[in-house]
Design a protein around this motif. Structure first.
Motif, PDB file in Angstrom:
ATOM      1  N   PRO A  34       0.754  -1.126  -0.077  1.00 18.71           N
ATOM      2  CA  PRO A  34      -0.076   0.022  -0.085  1.00 18.71           C
ATOM      3  C   PRO A  34       0.861   1.242   0.094  1.00 18.71           C
ATOM      4  O   PRO A  34       1.831   1.198   0.510  1.00 18.71           O
ATOM      5  CB  PRO A  34      -0.678  -0.082   1.307  1.00 18.71           C
ATOM      6  N   LEU A  35       0.252   2.153  -0.829  1.00 11.37           N
ATOM      7  CA  LEU A  35       1.033   3.573  -0.702  1.00 11.37           C
ATOM      8  C   LEU A  35       0.766   4.299   0.622  1.00 11.37           C
ATOM      9  O   LEU A  35      -0.160   4.103   1.386  1.00 11.37           O
ATOM     10  CB  LEU A  35       0.525   4.464  -1.919  1.00 11.37           C
ATOM     11  N   ALA A  46      -6.661  11.696  -6.724  1.00 11.61           N
ATOM     12  CA  ALA A  46      -6.027  12.445  -7.878  1.00 11.61           C
ATOM     13  C   ALA A  46      -5.329  11.561  -8.730  1.00 11.61           C
ATOM     14  O   ALA A  46      -5.050  12.003  -9.883  1.00 11.61           O
ATOM     15  CB  ALA A  46      -5.204  13.587  -7.471  1.00 11.61           C
ATOM     16  N   GLU A  47      -4.653  10.404  -8.377  1.00 15.17           N
ATOM     17  CA  GLU A  47      -4.052   9.461  -9.010  1.00 15.17           C
ATOM     18  C   GLU A  47      -4.980   8.410  -9.626  1.00 15.17           C
ATOM     19  O   GLU A  47      -5.985   8.059  -8.742  1.00 15.17           O
ATOM     20  CB  GLU A  47      -2.850   9.241  -8.129  1.00 15.17           C
ATOM     21  N   PRO A  48      -4.580   7.850 -10.737  1.00 15.33           N
ATOM     22  CA  PRO A  48      -5.427   6.741 -11.350  1.00 15.33           C
ATOM     23  C   PRO A  48      -5.079   5.534 -10.548  1.00 15.33           C
ATOM     24  O   PRO A  48      -3.922   5.407  -9.981  1.00 15.33           O
ATOM     25  CB  PRO A  48      -4.705   6.599 -12.801  1.00 15.33           C
ATOM     26  N   VAL A  49      -5.760   4.598 -10.519  1.00 16.42           N
ATOM     27  CA  VAL A  49      -5.668   3.273  -9.803  1.00 16.42           C
ATOM     28  C   VAL A  49      -5.160   2.258 -10.735  1.00 16.42           C
ATOM     29  O   VAL A  49      -5.641   2.017 -11.778  1.00 16.42           O
ATOM     30  CB  VAL A  49      -7.056   2.889  -9.252  1.00 16.42           C
ATOM     31  N   LEU A  50      -4.134   1.713 -10.437  1.00 10.86           N
ATOM     32  CA  LEU A  50      -3.385   0.625 -11.199  1.00 10.86           C
ATOM     33  C   LEU A  50      -3.630  -0.810 -10.724  1.00 10.86           C
ATOM     34  O   LEU A  50      -3.674  -0.939  -9.401  1.00 10.86           O
ATOM     35  CB  LEU A  50      -2.029   0.719 -11.188  1.00 10.86           C
ATOM     36  N   ILE A  61      -9.287   4.947 -14.676  1.00 16.87           N
ATOM     37  CA  ILE A  61      -9.307   6.476 -14.449  1.00 16.87           C
ATOM     38  C   ILE A  61     -10.674   6.804 -14.501  1.00 16.87           C
ATOM     39  O   ILE A  61     -11.569   6.355 -15.149  1.00 16.87           O
ATOM     40  CB  ILE A  61      -8.827   7.042 -15.855  1.00 16.87           C
ATOM     41  N   ARG A  62     -10.845   7.662 -13.532  1.00 14.38           N
ATOM     42  CA  ARG A  62     -12.256   8.302 -13.093  1.00 14.38           C
ATOM     43  C   ARG A  62     -12.628   9.405 -14.156  1.00 14.38           C
ATOM     44  O   ARG A  62     -11.992   9.819 -15.059  1.00 14.38           O
ATOM     45  CB  ARG A  62     -12.131   8.674 -11.801  1.00 14.38           C
ATOM     46  N   ASP A  63     -13.945   9.699 -14.263  1.00 14.56           N
ATOM     47  CA  ASP A  63     -14.379  10.497 -14.928  1.00 14.56           C
ATOM     48  C   ASP A  63     -13.651  11.958 -14.733  1.00 14.56           C
ATOM     49  O   ASP A  63     -13.822  12.696 -15.564  1.00 14.56           O
ATOM     50  CB  ASP A  63     -15.977  10.584 -14.961  1.00 14.56           C
ATOM     51  N   ASP A  64     -13.908  12.162 -13.585  1.00 16.22           N
ATOM     52  CA  ASP A  64     -13.292  13.514 -12.982  1.00 16.22           C
ATOM     53  C   ASP A  64     -11.890  13.509 -12.796  1.00 16.22           C
ATOM     54  O   ASP A  64     -11.332  14.225 -11.795  1.00 16.22           O
ATOM     55  CB  ASP A  64     -14.238  14.047 -11.868  1.00 16.22           C
ATOM     56  N   GLN A  65     -11.050  12.589 -13.157  1.00 14.21           N
ATOM     57  CA  GLN A  65      -9.738  12.381 -12.958  1.00 14.21           C
ATOM     58  C   GLN A  65      -8.904  13.573 -13.216  1.00 14.21           C
ATOM     59  O   GLN A  65      -7.918  14.114 -12.297  1.00 14.21           O
ATOM     60  CB  GLN A  65      -8.961  11.225 -13.858  1.00 14.21           C
TER      61      GLN A  65
END
Length: 139
Positions: A34-35, A46-50, A61-65
């Motif tokens: 975990p980060l 704010a960061e995309p989920v990998l 990537i979320r819609d409001d990323q």
């Protein structure tokens, strides 16, 4: 061991890279450590989920990323100053590069001289960028 089919006697067999030619792949998705927690609540999301599986990497990537990333960047102290100075320096460099021919020919210089001055200008920009970037990385 992997035998090279194109060179039978000239070479000893080679070990295949990990995962090639039927090598072991992890069957389940790998769990990454975990980060650390976010220091600023505006950084949340704010960061995309990998998500990494055995054979592919998914980036969710979320819609409001973009909006969340911009909000997180602009909430950092000093970001607006860096953005303004970067924008102004880009405008100045591009303007000087565009009108370099006209500015150098004002003194009656020829095409070769204009080319040398323009090339040295670009070289000076690259060297100064390396120096200032190195100084910035150290501080």
């Amino acid at each position: 061991p992997y035998y090279n089919p194109y060179q039978y006697g000239a070479m000893q067999y080679q070990q295949a890279p990990y995962g090639y030619y039927g090598g072991p792949y992890p069957a389940a998705a790998q769990t990454l450590p975990p980060l650390p927690g976010t220091e600023n609540p505006l950084d949340e999301g704010a960061e995309p989920v990998l998500v990494q599986t055995a054979h592919k990497l998914d980036i969710n990537i979320r819609d409001d990323q973009v909006i969340l990333s911009l909000r997180a960047c602009f909430s950092r102290p000093g970001f607006v100053h860096c953005l303004a100075s970067f924008t102004v320096s880009g405008i100045v460099i591009n303007t000087l590069s565009t009108y370099m021919d006209y500015l150098v020919r004002l003194g009656g210089a020829g095409r070769e001289y204009v080319g040398v001055i323009g090339g040295l200008f670009q070289l000076l920009i690259m060297i100064s960028s390396l120096i200032i970037g190195g100084f910035t990385d150290r501080t």
